[in-house]
Design an enzyme around this catalytic site. Structure first.
Site: not given
Length: 336
Positions: A57, A220
Site C-alpha cells: 500500500h 486488497h
C-alpha cells in the site's frame, strides 16, 4: 507477471532495505523486525504514534514516518498484518514517557494483532497505549477481511492530523480524540479499472473485463458494491462523489468545508488523477460542499491496481490548522 523483484519471498525485506538506502538521514529501518523508525526520535514528553499493516500500500505506512506524522511503522508481508511482536517492539522503542497512539485500519488481522500487542505492552508496565481504528469506506458494511467498514483513505489524513497534534505536545487522550474525530468525519470509496497482482500468486487477484470497472473496491482486491461498464471520467467521478457525500456527517456551525484526497491505487498516472480531481471539485461545488484542502496522488495504493479512491473529511478549524502544520516524511512534505 512482470515485476522488478528478486524473489516473491524477499520482496518486502528488499524494499525496506532500499528504503533505508534512500533515506539514511531521516529514517532508521530495523530489517530484522521490519519496523521503520524516525532517524531522530521525538524529544521527551511527546506522544508517539505507531501504525502499520500489510505491505503493498506504499507509501502507507512506512512512507509517513517522520516529523509531523508517524514515529514508527510496522511492515507486514504483502496484504498481511504485522505480527504483535513487531508492534510491541515499535511501541516500546518510540515511547518518550507520554504514551503511544496506535492507528489501525479496520481489517481483522490488523485489529487483532495491534490489540494483542497493546495488551502485551500494558502487561509489561510503563507504557500507556491508546488505539484508534479507522473505518471510513462506504462501499460495503462487511468484507472478506473485515467486520464493519474497511479502513482506507482516511488513515492518511488521521495520521497527518494526529501527528501534528502530537508534535504540539498534546496529551495522549487529546491526540487520540482528534484522531477519532477525523475518522468519524471521513468517508471514502474507490473504483478499480484493473486488478492487482500479488507477487506470491503471480496472476491478477480477480478477473475484470476490459470494458468493466469494480465500484467500491477494497485495497486488497476484495470485491466492491458492483461491476459496471467503464464510462467517462465525469461519470466515474459522480459514482464516487454521490455515495461519499451522502454519508458525510452533517455540517455544523464550525464546518470549514472538506479535506479531499483523490488517491491513486498504484497504476493510474497523475494525468488521470488530476483530471478526476477536477471532476470531483466540480461535483462538490454543485453539491454545495466547499473544498477546503486537496491532496492528489498515490497515497494508499494496492500494488499495481489501476483506479482511484476518493476520501472526504468534513473539517473544522482545528483539523485544518493541524493539516496545514509542517510535515516531513518520504511520502508527504510541506511547510518545512
Amino acid at each position: 507477471m512482470k515485476k522488478l523483484m528478486n524473489s516473491a519471498d524477499t520482496i518486502v525485506a528488499d524494499a525496506l532495505a532500499g528504503m533505508a538506502a534512500a533515506h539514511p538521514r531521516s529514517l532508521r529501518v530495523d530489517l530484522d523486525q521490519r519496523v521503520v523508525y524516525r532517524a531522530r526520535p521525538k524529544g521527551p514528553g511527546k506522544v508517539a504514534i505507531v501504525s502499520g499493516g500489510g505491505s503493498g500500500h506504499e507509501p502507507l505506512h512506512a512512507g509517513y514516518v517522520g516529523h509531523g506524522m508517524l514515529d514508527a511503522a510496522c511492515a507486514g508481508e504483502i496484504f498481511t498484518s504485522p505480527v504483535p511482536d513487531q508492534v510491541v517492539a515499535a511501541t516500546s522503542a518510540v515511547d518518550t514517557g507520554a504514551g503511544v497512539l496506535h492507528i489501525v485500519k479496520n481489517y481483522t488481522g490488523d485489529v487483532m494483532n495491534f490489540e494483542i500487542a497493546a495488551e502485551m505492552v500494558l502487561a509489561s508496565g510503563g507504557t500507556q497505549v491508546a488505539t484508534v481504528v479507522t473505518n471510513d469506506d462506504v462501499a460495503v458494511e462487511d468484507s472478506l477481511y473485515t467486520a464493519g467498514r474497511r479502513g482506507v483513505g482516511v488513515s492518511v489524513i488521521v495520521e497527518k492530523i494526529a501527528g501534528a497534534a502530537a508534535e504540539e505536545g498534546r496529551a495522549l487522550a487529546e491526540v487520540a480524540e482528534i484522531a477519532a474525530r477525523v475518522n468519524a468525519a471521513g468517508r471514502s470509496m474507490g473504483v478499480a479499472l484493473t486488478s492487482c497482482t500479488v507477487p506470491a500468486r503471480g496472476r491478477p487477484s480477480f478477473d475484470l473485463p476490459e470494458d468493466e470497472v469494480e465500484i467500491g473496491i477494497g485495497i486488497h482486491g476484495e470485491p466492491g458494491r458492483r461491476r459496471e461498464k467503464l464510462a467517462s471520467a465525469r461519470e466515474m467521478a459522480q459514482r464516487l462523489v454521490e455515495p461519499v457525500v451522502a454519508e458525510l456527517p452533517d455540517a455544523e456551525g464550525a464546518d470549514q468545508g472538506v479535506i479531499a484526497m483523490l488517491n491513486g491505487m498504484g497504476a493510474s498516472p497523475l494525468l488521470e488523477l488530476y483530471l478526476m480531481h477536477g471532476e470531483v471539485a466540480r461535483l462538490l461545488e454543485a453539491s454545495g460542499v466547499r473544498l477546503a484542502r486537496s491532496l492528489v496522488g498515490n497515497h494508499i495504493t494496492s500494488l499495481d491496481m489501476a483506479g482511484c479512491s476518493l476520501t472526504l473529511v468534513r473539517a473544522d478549524a482545528e483539523m485544518l490548522h493541524l493539516w496545514d502544520a509542517p510535515v516531513s516524511t518520504p511520502g508527504l512534505r510541506w511547510g518545512m
